[in-house]
Write a protein that holds these residues in place. Structure first.
Motif, PDB file in Angstrom:
ATOM      1  N   ALA A 179       0.839  -1.197   0.000  1.00  0.00           N
ATOM      2  CA  ALA A 179       0.000   0.000   0.000  1.00  0.00           C
ATOM      3  C   ALA A 179       0.876   1.248   0.000  1.00  0.00           C
ATOM      4  O   ALA A 179       1.961   1.271   0.607  1.00  0.00           O
ATOM      5  CB  ALA A 179      -0.921   0.014   1.217  1.00  0.00           C
ATOM      6  N   ASN A 180       0.411   2.290  -0.675  1.00  0.00           N
ATOM      7  CA  ASN A 180       1.086   3.585  -0.680  1.00  0.00           C
ATOM      8  C   ASN A 180       1.094   4.160   0.732  1.00  0.00           C
ATOM      9  O   ASN A 180       0.097   4.088   1.450  1.00  0.00           O
ATOM     10  CB  ASN A 180       0.362   4.523  -1.647  1.00  0.00           C
ATOM     11  N   ARG A 181       2.228   4.740   1.143  1.00  0.00           N
ATOM     12  CA  ARG A 181       2.339   5.252   2.512  1.00  0.00           C
ATOM     13  C   ARG A 181       1.387   6.416   2.783  1.00  0.00           C
ATOM     14  O   ARG A 181       1.044   6.695   3.930  1.00  0.00           O
ATOM     15  CB  ARG A 181       3.772   5.711   2.803  1.00  0.00           C
ATOM     16  N   SER A 182       0.923   7.104   1.716  1.00  0.00           N
ATOM     17  CA  SER A 182      -0.009   8.229   1.889  1.00  0.00           C
ATOM     18  C   SER A 182      -1.472   7.810   1.755  1.00  0.00           C
ATOM     19  O   SER A 182      -2.360   8.656   1.739  1.00  0.00           O
ATOM     20  CB  SER A 182       0.300   9.323   0.858  1.00  0.00           C
ATOM     21  N   LEU A 183      -1.691   6.480   1.665  1.00  0.00           N
ATOM     22  CA  LEU A 183      -3.055   5.988   1.467  1.00  0.00           C
ATOM     23  C   LEU A 183      -3.880   6.154   2.745  1.00  0.00           C
ATOM     24  O   LEU A 183      -3.469   5.762   3.830  1.00  0.00           O
ATOM     25  CB  LEU A 183      -3.005   4.512   1.074  1.00  0.00           C
ATOM     26  N   ARG A 184      -5.059   6.774   2.606  1.00  0.00           N
ATOM     27  CA  ARG A 184      -6.015   6.911   3.714  1.00  0.00           C
ATOM     28  C   ARG A 184      -7.332   6.288   3.255  1.00  0.00           C
ATOM     29  O   ARG A 184      -8.008   6.837   2.380  1.00  0.00           O
ATOM     30  CB  ARG A 184      -6.230   8.378   4.099  1.00  0.00           C
ATOM     31  N   ILE A 185      -7.679   5.160   3.845  1.00  0.00           N
ATOM     32  CA  ILE A 185      -8.845   4.398   3.389  1.00  0.00           C
ATOM     33  C   ILE A 185     -10.069   4.759   4.217  1.00  0.00           C
ATOM     34  O   ILE A 185     -10.023   4.773   5.445  1.00  0.00           O
ATOM     35  CB  ILE A 185      -8.573   2.884   3.477  1.00  0.00           C
ATOM     36  N   ALA A 213     -12.872  12.268   7.839  1.00  0.00           N
ATOM     37  CA  ALA A 213     -11.448  11.952   7.993  1.00  0.00           C
ATOM     38  C   ALA A 213     -10.666  12.204   6.712  1.00  0.00           C
ATOM     39  O   ALA A 213      -9.445  11.967   6.664  1.00  0.00           O
ATOM     40  CB  ALA A 213     -11.292  10.492   8.422  1.00  0.00           C
ATOM     41  N   ASN A 214     -11.343  12.682   5.667  1.00  0.00           N
ATOM     42  CA  ASN A 214     -10.720  13.042   4.392  1.00  0.00           C
ATOM     43  C   ASN A 214      -9.937  11.880   3.763  1.00  0.00           C
ATOM     44  O   ASN A 214      -8.755  12.011   3.454  1.00  0.00           O
ATOM     45  CB  ASN A 214      -9.797  14.254   4.585  1.00  0.00           C
ATOM     46  N   PRO A 215     -10.575  10.723   3.531  1.00  0.00           N
ATOM     47  CA  PRO A 215      -9.871   9.593   2.896  1.00  0.00           C
ATOM     48  C   PRO A 215      -9.644   9.860   1.415  1.00  0.00           C
ATOM     49  O   PRO A 215     -10.351  10.655   0.794  1.00  0.00           O
ATOM     50  CB  PRO A 215     -10.838   8.430   3.109  1.00  0.00           C
ATOM     51  N   ASN A 216      -8.649   9.172   0.852  1.00  0.00           N
ATOM     52  CA  ASN A 216      -8.406   9.294  -0.594  1.00  0.00           C
ATOM     53  C   ASN A 216      -8.666   7.977  -1.328  1.00  0.00           C
ATOM     54  O   ASN A 216      -8.378   7.851  -2.514  1.00  0.00           O
ATOM     55  CB  ASN A 216      -6.985   9.791  -0.878  1.00  0.00           C
ATOM     56  N   PHE A 217      -9.204   6.982  -0.600  1.00  0.00           N
ATOM     57  CA  PHE A 217      -9.548   5.693  -1.201  1.00  0.00           C
ATOM     58  C   PHE A 217     -10.717   5.123  -0.406  1.00  0.00           C
ATOM     59  O   PHE A 217     -10.717   5.171   0.822  1.00  0.00           O
ATOM     60  CB  PHE A 217      -8.339   4.741  -1.138  1.00  0.00           C
TER      61      PHE A 217
END
Length: 708
Positions: A552-558, A628-632
């Motif tokens: 997983a990308n370290r900047s990933l926020r699910i 929580a402003n997820p990007n995924f």
């Protein structure tokens, strides 16, 4: 002689040092107190907060002891002298050496700094007390939960004397149902007003409308016979899951046929009595009773009941081994299926279903659609599955604006007919408004013309007789807005040769290669129990693969959404308070803006969560997830309880979202709207289906035909 503050220390040795220093400073000035009540007013409240209000009696006793100590100190310090001459206060003031340069009067002289309360210490003591108080309140909250305050739903109905008389006599045999002139309210809010519905026996009705308008409440009013339904009509409402016990699933379904169960119990009882009879032979009366029981069992085809129940359970996903398991071993979702099997097996005169497809996989949904197509009695179903509503209903009841309109045909026919009705209604309204304006212009022009007075009067009467048409009330649309995200470099989320099992030798799936990018729209389908939720937990990182790896990308926020999360919301608070507890420190306007992005605005944002409909709770859960402003996003059955319009908005929001999406759903319309990759779980594998959803549905239908 002891210092008064020492009495406090002796009484409460564990008191906070900051609070003690404050009390000590207050008690330094002995001349300020005349009674023990004065002492209590100065330090009693502070001590009560520090050691607990339950010790108020001890604190008052302490204040009396302190006052006696202060009085004794004042007596020893006073010197009784007789003045030889009058004292000139002005001269005393002039001769005093004070730090201040200007003193207007001797009466304005302040105390020495030694006798003042240290403001810094006071602030520190108050802060300490506040912290302790909050801890105590939080502890109390854990021990004593705030009650869930639910307003009661009520209904009223106008029933004619003729209908009451027929119902009382029991002479009415028709199975058609007509509920006239009824109102339904929830607390102070009117949901339905002066509505009438007619349900013809043998037809299948869909009740549709926006979330929160009262569809489920109406079903409950009918099921509880709060609204009048003829007493000879049997009603079954599938809402609650079956209670788990040692009864096996198949027997649980068979037992809901009370007539058959009663006859079988009678048979066993008579057989036992015959077996215990004299050697002279069985009682002829018992033999006759047994013969009658057998005749009745044959009449209701009791011997075919186990096969029928087994077919229903099989269609709902229960294999032969599962049908023999006790109901207590099943999860809530599977118990709901057993409850649905009860309803289908018992075949009441009026079957009420509320979101029956929520807990079903695609195979069970298709089977249920086919089964209900041949339903013999009356069906009233609430559903937001667009494809289900196009297949099953013969009629649609549309709940809106506190009224219910009836349409012939399925949902697609309803949608087209309603749109045409609205266009015609708007045209009629506009034409009438134009005609009224033209006539009113004539009236205003010749109102004071004596020659045309009679004509003006006739025009006025004509306007009064015109029916009052209303403009189209447009329903407020719900627009879902997912957060804006920045693009991440690949790989975003990847599974390489992943295998997983809970028990060795029972592999859930193996060799899974799954890669998701920021523009992915992956939909995962498959029967219940094939590992879809397990796969999602591995993607989330909650479960470690048995073999293979997750990258997983370290900047990933699910952001993870599931109906389980909706059920775990704190139902005692309102949506604004829920967001405040999870993301503290923001202004209320920010929380309301976040909720408004998911259609939870106005009074809805301030209502207790327990009072909201299922769809409204889901929208609150979406707002909480996106705060929580997820990007995924990983979404597990997100359409449960959402109305059709909100599902459409969800599809549009997913399409516009700049991040990646992995979706588990059995809502055919949503899948067709957003899915670009279809992954099928089954047979211990997760495979990409190149033909998309059409190929998958064809495959499932073939499997159903094979099992029938």
């Amino acid at each position: 002689m002891a210092v008064p503050s020492q009495l406090v220390r002796d009484k409460f040795p564990n008191i906070d040092e900051e609070i003690f220093q404050y009390v000590e400073g207050v008690l330094t000035s002995t001349e300020d107190f005349e009674t023990s009540e004065d002492v209590y007013e100065a330090i009693g409240g502070l001590l009560a907060d520090a050691v607990g209000i339950e010790k108020d009696g001890e604190i008052r006793t302490l204040c009396e002891e302190v006052m006696r100590q202060l009085s004794a100190m004042n007596g020893s310090l006073e010197e009784h002298r007789i003045l030889d001459a009058p004292v000139q206060l002005a001269e005393m003031a002039a001769s005093m050496e004070l730090e201040e340069q200007v003193v207007r009067s001797v009466w304005t002289r302040e105390r020495d700094d030694v006798l003042k309360v240290d403001q810094r210490k006071l602030n520190k003591a108050e802060a300490k007390l506040k912290e302790k108080k909050e801890k105590r309140i939080n502890t109390d909250k854990k021990d004593v939960q705030s009650p869930i305050i639910l307003e009661m739903a009520t209904a009223s109905q106008v029933v004619s004397k003729k209908d009451r008389a027929l119902d009382a006599k029991g002479t009415c045999n028709t199975k058609d149902i007509r509920i006239e002139s009824f109102d339904v309210a929830y607390g102070d809010r009117v949901l339905i007003q002066n509505a009438t519905i007619s349900l013809a026996y043998g037809r299948r009705y869909a009740l549709v409308g926006r979330n929160g308008l009262g569809k489920t409440t109406l079903l409950r009013m009918i099921a509880g016979r709060v609204l009048r339904v003829p007493s000879h009509i049997s009603i079954l409402y599938v809402e609650q899951e079956v209670t788990g016990d040692d009864t096996i699933a198949l027997d649980s379904v068979l037992e809901c046929d009370t007539v058959r169960a009663s006859l079988i119990a009678q048979e066993k009882q008579i057989q036992a009595r015959i077996a215990q009879g004299d050697t002279g032979g069985p009682d002829e009366n018992l033999v006759e009773q047994l013969s009658n029981v057998y005749s009745e069992l044959q009449a209701i085809e009791a011997d075919k009941a186990p096969a029928k129940a087994s077919v229903i359970l099989s269609g709902l996903g229960f294999d032969p081994e599962m049908q023999r398991r006790p109901t207590r071993e099943f999860s809530g979702g599977w118990r709901m299926r057993i409850a649905l099997a009860h309803a289908l097996f018992s075949q009441p005169d009026l079957l009420l279903l509320d979101e029956p497809t929520n807990m079903l996989d695609m195979k069970a949904i298709i089977w249920l659609e086919n089964y209900l197509m041949g339903w013999a009695s009356t069906l009233l179903v609430v559903s937001h599955d667009r494809h289900f509503l196009d297949i099953v209903p013969t009629d649609v009841l549309h709940l809106h604006s506190q009224d219910i309109d009836m349409y012939r045909g399925n949902y697609e026919n309803f949608f087209q007919t309603r749109r045409e009705r609205q266009k015609n209604q708007q045209r009629e309204y506009e034409a009438q408004a134009q005609f009224r304006a033209h006539v009113q212009e004539f009236i205003d022009k010749f109102r004071y013309n004596a020659k045309r007075a009679s004509l003006v009067q006739s025009k006025i009467k004509m306007l009064e007789k015109l029916p009052e048409l209303k403009p189209i009330e447009k329903e407020i649309g719900v627009t879902l807005k997912f957060p804006e995200v920045e693009k991440l470099n690949s790989p975003i989320l990847q599974l390489d040769e992943v295998s997983f099992y809970y028990t060795k030798g029972k592999t859930i799936f193996s060799g899974v290669d799954l890669s998701a990018a920021m523009d992915s729209r992956i939909c995962i389908v498959g029967e219940n129990g094939t590992g879809k939720t397990t796969l999602l937990k591995i993607l989330l990182g909650e479960l470690e693969p048995t073999n293979g790896q997750r990258v997983a990308n370290r900047s990933l926020r699910i952001g993870y959404f599931t109906q389980h999360h909706v059920d775990q919301l704190d139902m005692r608070v309102c949506p604004v308070e829920l967001l405040q507890s999870k993301f503290p420190g923001k202004p209320v306007e920010e929380y309301r803006r976040q909720l408004g992005a998911f259609g939870v605005s106005g009074d809805l944002a301030l209502q207790q969560l327990a009072s909201l409909s299922g769809g409204q709770k889901s929208r609150v859960a979406f707002a909480l997830m996106c705060a929580a402003n997820p990007n995924f996003f990983i979404l597990d059955e997100p359409t449960n309880h959402l109305d059709i319009e909100t599902i459409e908005s969800l599809g549009e929001a997913i399409s516009k979202f700049k991040g990646g999406i992995v979706l588990v759903s059995h809502d055919e319309r949503l899948i067709r709207m957003v899915c670009t990759e279809l992954w099928v779980c089954g047979g211990g594998q997760v495979k990409c289906m190149e033909g998309g959803f059409d190929e998958y549905r064809t495959l499932v239908e073939k499997e159903i035909q094979t099992t029938l």
